[in-house]
Design an enzyme around this catalytic site. Structure first.
Site, PDB file in Angstrom:
ATOM      1  CD  GLU A  36      20.516  -3.672  24.486  1.00 57.64           C
ATOM      2  OE1 GLU A  36      21.029  -2.954  23.582  1.00 57.64           O
ATOM      3  OE2 GLU A  36      19.411  -3.610  25.067  1.00 57.64           O
ATOM      4  N   GLY A 165       6.799  11.797   8.501  1.00 58.68           N
ATOM      5  CA  GLY A 165       6.135  10.859   8.006  1.00 58.68           C
ATOM      6  C   GLY A 165       7.052  10.316   7.004  1.00 58.68           C
ATOM      7  CD  GLU A 187       7.092  14.730   6.076  1.00 57.62           C
ATOM      8  OE1 GLU A 187       7.895  15.722   5.792  1.00 57.62           O
ATOM      9  OE2 GLU A 187       7.573  13.761   6.941  1.00 57.62           O
ATOM     10  CB  VAL A 223       5.989  20.775  15.394  1.00 51.74           C
ATOM     11  CG1 VAL A 223       5.720  21.124  16.963  1.00 51.74           C
ATOM     12  CG2 VAL A 223       5.218  19.629  15.290  1.00 51.74           C
ATOM     13  CB  ALA A 302      19.007  -4.781   8.633  1.00 50.58           C
ATOM     14  CG  HIS A 427      -6.138 -17.527 -10.993  1.00 55.60           C
ATOM     15  ND1 HIS A 427      -6.179 -16.269 -11.198  1.00 55.60           N
ATOM     16  CD2 HIS A 427      -7.307 -18.338 -11.031  1.00 55.60           C
ATOM     17  CE1 HIS A 427      -7.523 -15.809 -10.841  1.00 55.60           C
ATOM     18  NE2 HIS A 427      -8.120 -17.306 -11.094  1.00 55.60           N
TER      19      HIS A 427
END
Length: 451
Positions: A36, A165, A187, A223, A302, A427
């Site tokens: 697409e 991570g 991670e 892992v 991007a 402020h």
């Protein structure tokens, strides 16, 4: 002789921007993509992830079943794609859907639903993006997702295991935790965002915030084994001795440039380390072929790709274009809290010969942050002690991905700490933190005048 025709392969932010830039300059442009319009950013990355994060922040919404959320996301993407398609049509950019491979430096073959087509052009811009890395230790099963597939999930996992991570894994961990999933984030490096040194000081703040929200975060953990017992059950053992039984696993282990289908050898284009070698104008070793975006960029973002597109097209048509300064491009992480950085790190600045100082302001001291109930984080501004010029910054906290543009503009304009300290900020506002940090730098300058 100036080129008259251009073929752009890839319609993500880089390819789309290149096509419009070239069409505006009078070139005959054809934009080719296998999928697409909008590429990964629109369809499987930036936009759907931010939509999920936005919905996760809204209280009182029922995300079970998750299909309603997916339907809303799909409707949003369809609207954005339609706008892009209309803009391309208005610019008289021809579009072709199919897989492209180079036949020569001036010819490409596109495999479409109707069969192969061959097209010729004076020049090419390659912008085919990247795809998630899936290690062979993870089976291709329905319960194993990547950032390309997670946004079409048809159930909200009771327990989601996120492996990796970096910024993508951290963002999606926050999104699903906010939507109601129990999330475990694993991670292998010692901290989150470990491959991005500009976020070194942000990592512990983010981890504490994630854990405070109820997320389990294991850093320095790998892992070891993966067992898929059915379509919604995965048992994972980790190097820390823990075993996780999850309903889904999200792999966020980096991305690999999409090169295989391009048949680059036929065009005389060389690749090293999985990426193109390009000059400052994004030109490959074959002069009429340019490459942009994830194929070349040290910042696979991007907005980086869009800027590279502009530079490539300007060079292609003979216009002068400034060299892209990657350090001046904002890098944003849309987690809870957000984090954003731009400019040089302290180490980079010192390597370039700058004498540096760092000034901080914590959101815990901000009345606006207290009002909004978001006081985690800080401003951290890097400047040159001799010239007082701002060199870079890291912001962690509420709306950091918007506030970072104050620093980005300051860098581009060459502003000093005194320029900011002497500016009137409203402020209460979150942006006051910038001025407060710079007032400290100004005070230090007054206390230690140059001899």
């Amino acid at each position: 002789m100036p080129p008259k025709s251009l073929i752009v392969i890839g319609s993500g932010p880089g390819g789309y921007a290149a096509a419009l830039e070239a069409a505006q300059r009078g070139l005959s442009v054809t934009l080719i993509d296998a999928q697409e319009m909008g590429g990964t950013c629109l369809n499987r990355g930036c936009i759907p992830s931010k939509f999920f994060l936005s919905q996760a922040q809204r209280t009182g919404k029922d995300f079970s079943p998750i299909q309603s959320l997916v339907d809303q996301k799909n409707a949003l993407l369809a609207t954005l794609r339609q706008r892009m398609e209309q803009a391309a049509k208005s610019a008289q950019v021809a579009r072709l859907t199919g897989t492209a491979k180079m036949i020569s430096p001036h010819e490409v073959e596109v495999t479409t639903a109707a069969g192969p087509q061959r097209l010729k052009a004076d020049a090419f811009i390659l912008a085919t993006g990247s795809s998630p890395i899936i290690p062979p230790s993870f089976p291709r099963r329905p319960a194993i997702f990547t950032s390309d597939t997670i946004f079409s999930i048809d159930y909200l996992p009771a327990h989601l295991l996120v492996v990796g991570g970096g910024y993508i894994g951290s963002e999606l961990a926050c999104a699903f935790q906010g939507l109601g999933s129990k999330v475990t984030l694993v991670e292998k490096e010692k901290s989150l965002l470990a491959t991005q040194p500009e976020f070194q000081a942000a990592a512990p703040v983010l981890q504490r915030a994630f854990e405070k929200r109820g997320m389990t975060v294991w850093t320095g953990t790998e892992v070891k084994t993966v067992a898929v017992t059915d379509d919604r059950k995965v048992i994972v053992t980790c190097s820390n001795g823990e075993t996780v039984e999850a309903n889904a696993v999200l792999l966020s282990l980096g991305r690999r440039p999409n090169l295989d289908a391009l048949n680059l050898a036929a065009a005389g284009v060389s690749v090293q380390g999985g990426r193109f070698n390009v000059n400052d104008s994004l030109q490959t070793c074959t002069p009429n072929i340019y490459a942009i975006g994830d194929l070349v960029s040290p910042l696979p973002l991007a907005h980086s790709a869009a800027k590279e597109a502009e530079i490539a097209v300007k060079h292609l048509v003979g216009e002068k274009a400034e060299k892209i300064n990657y350090s001046a491009i904002p890098r944003c992480v849309y987690t809870f809290p957000e984090a954003a950085a731009v400019g040089l790190t302290e180490g980079q600045a010192q390597a370039l010969g700058h004498k540096t100082r760092i000034d901080r302001y914590h959101f815990a001291a901000s009345s606006k942050a207290m009002i909004e109930g978001e006081t985690d984080g800080f401003w951290m501004i890097l400047s040159d002690t001799d010239t007082q010029k701002i060199l870079g910054a890291l912001i962690v906290g509420p709306h950091a991905t918007e506030l970072i543009h104050l620093i980005t503009l300051s860098l581009r304009a060459g502003l000093t700490t005194r320029d900011i300290a002497d500016t009137v900020f409203a402020h209460p506002s979150l942006s006051e933190g910038f001025q407060e940090a710079m007032r400290r730098a100004k005070a230090s300058e007054v206390r230690s005048p140059k001899s």
